[in-house]
Design an enzyme around this catalytic site. Structure first.
Site, mmCIF file in Angstrom:
data_model
loop_
_atom_site.group_PDB
_atom_site.id
_atom_site.type_symbol
_atom_site.label_atom_id
_atom_site.label_comp_id
_atom_site.label_asym_id
_atom_site.label_seq_id
_atom_site.Cartn_x
_atom_site.Cartn_y
_atom_site.Cartn_z
ATOM 1 N N TYR A 107 0.855 -1.186 0.000
ATOM 2 C CA TYR A 107 0.000 0.000 0.000
ATOM 3 C C TYR A 107 0.883 1.225 0.000
ATOM 4 O O TYR A 107 1.872 1.280 0.731
ATOM 5 C CB TYR A 107 -0.883 -0.003 1.254
ATOM 6 C CG TYR A 107 -1.612 1.304 1.506
ATOM 7 C CD1 TYR A 107 -2.945 1.452 1.147
ATOM 8 C CD2 TYR A 107 -0.960 2.388 2.099
ATOM 9 C CE1 TYR A 107 -3.615 2.649 1.368
ATOM 10 C CE2 TYR A 107 -1.622 3.590 2.319
ATOM 11 C CZ TYR A 107 -2.949 3.710 1.957
ATOM 12 O OH TYR A 107 -3.610 4.888 2.165
ATOM 13 N N GLU A 195 -3.538 7.246 -4.062
ATOM 14 C CA GLU A 195 -3.364 5.994 -3.320
ATOM 15 C C GLU A 195 -3.280 4.818 -4.292
ATOM 16 O O GLU A 195 -4.078 4.731 -5.226
ATOM 17 C CB GLU A 195 -4.570 5.803 -2.391
ATOM 18 C CG GLU A 195 -4.509 4.548 -1.546
ATOM 19 C CD GLU A 195 -5.826 4.308 -0.799
ATOM 20 O OE1 GLU A 195 -5.971 4.794 0.331
ATOM 21 O OE2 GLU A 195 -6.713 3.639 -1.362
#
Ligand code: GDP
Ligand code: MN
Length: 389
Positions: A107, A195
């Site tokens: 992530y 993101e």
């Protein structure tokens, strides 16, 4: 302005972040055709704003065209619901992407830390799940770096974060570059959030952005009018989608009110062609920019896209050969018109530049008479459009 995944990935590609191969599709038939032409395993990803699509049943896998068609038919029109989004959101489009073999999911995100007045980068090796969940369960797994905006990004930041977050070694080489590109996107497009979850390490060693979440600050949109046009509140624009479906950018295709369909390479030449058509007393129905390196196959698809607009009564193809070679364009035109499942309209072609001679010879052999200049082409196109009225 929040972007959908396919739009976020468009920005990713602009800054050089690797994304899976794929196409945008709005019908089950598109999916079937695409997989038929590109056999293999594909992921069908619902294009909705809400997150957690995987859990909501919005991400499915297809191993062949028939399965792809069937799953797509089930997804398009379906309302996806999640705990965060109980009202749900209707799926109107899909992203069909190569199914990759995942070795690891990481992530990475960048947001503004308002208190610190700095962009903060967050990285964890525990990707593929909600970051909030990781924050709750294992907060130490989240590694952060506050970037001094005056100093900007340096690759050492990426190296340090990859190490601190204990990303598998397979990430180490590509990660600093990808994070740098993400930072560029964040600053350049005035984002509130970028993101990648998951940033995938594939079993064959590639590092790819498998998902994209981008939120842009509306106040910065004026800098990127093409992006400002992507109205994320409405369903994906069908014309943008059509251009993406044949492998072009979203802004390569535009529709107008006239009757002359135009294919050119380069936005500038396209504008010029539209002006020439107007100068000859006509009006463009649409304009498709086929870009720099068009091959015969793309020319063929472009022909079909432009003629799918019922307003088009005549097609004017105006190509200045550079990277795009005249013979490839001519071959594409001849191939496009050889099929009988296409809509045939009177055609005017002007080729100049690289391999224009060869291109004209190919056209002449197939029975077309190319024109020499843009004005001549515009005049002929307008005359044909009016004659065909
Ligand atoms: P989200 O649920 O809305 O965040 O959608 P994502 O794009 O993040 O996909 C959710 C999950 O689907 C990912 O975390 C992966 O586990 C899985 N997934 C997506 N693409 C692929 C793929 O190409 N191969 C495999 N094996 N899994 C995938
Ligand atoms: Mn995701």
């Amino acid at each position: 302005m929040k972007l959908m995944e396919y739009q976020g990935k468009d920005l990713f590609r602009r800054v050089g972040i690797p994304t899976p191969r794929g196409v945008f599709a709005t019908t089950a038939d598109d999916v079937k055709t695409f997989i038929t032409e590109n056999p293999g395993s594909w992921v069908l990803k619902s294009q909705v704003m809400m997150g957690g699509r995987g859990k909501a049943g919005g991400i499915l896998f297809a191993d062949d065209a028939a399965q792809g068609e069937q799953l797509a038919a089930g997804l398009i029109g379906k309302v996806l619901r999640s705990v965060q989004n109980p009202d749900g959101e209707e799926v109107r489009a899909l992203l069909v992407e190569e199914k990759v073999d995942i070795a690891s999911e990481a992530y990475v995100s960048i947001t503004i830390d308002r208190a610190a007045k700095k962009p903060v980068i967050i990285v964890t090796a525990q990707g593929g799940m909600d970051v909030e969940e990781v924050a709750e369960r294992d907060p130490d797994a989240l590694k952060k770096f506050w970037v001094d905006p005056a100093a900007g990004y340096s690759p050492y930041i990426g190296r340090q974060l990859a190490f601190a977050a204990n990303l598998p070694v397979g990430y180490r080489k590509a990660f600093p570059g990808i994070l740098g590109a993400l930072y560029t996107l964040f600053m350049e497009y005035g984002a509130n959030l970028v993101e990648i979850n998951p940033l995938v390490l594939t079993k064959d060693g590639r590092v790819i952005a498998s998902d994209a979440k981008v939120e842009l600050d509306d106040n910065g949109l004026y800098k990127h009018p093409d992006v400002a046009k992507w109205n994320s509140d409405s369903p994906a624009d069908a014309d943008q989608a059509a251009a993406v479906a044949i492998g072009l950018g979203m802004s390569n295709y535009a529709k107008f009110d006239g009757t002359v369909g135009i294919i050119a390479n380069g936005a500038g030449l396209g504008m010029g062609t539209m002006d020439a058509v107007r100068g000859a007393g006509g009006e463009a129905a649409n304009f498709l920019d086929i870009g720099g390196g068009a091959q015969a196959e793309l020319v063929k698809k472009s022909y079909n896209l432009v003629t799918s607009d019922p307003k088009v009564r005549v097609m004017f193809i105006n190509i200045f050969g550079g990277i795009t070679r005249g013979d490839q364009v001519a071959k594409g035109i001849v191939e496009a018109l050889a099929g009988d499942d296409i809509r045939k309209v009177p055609l005017v072609v002007r080729l100049t530049g690289t391999n224009a001679e060869e291109g004209r010879a190919i056209l002449a052999e197939a029975g077309f008479v190319p024109v020499e200049t843009m004005d001549e082409g515009a005049a002929r196109a307008v005359a044909l459009a009016q004659g065909a009225a």
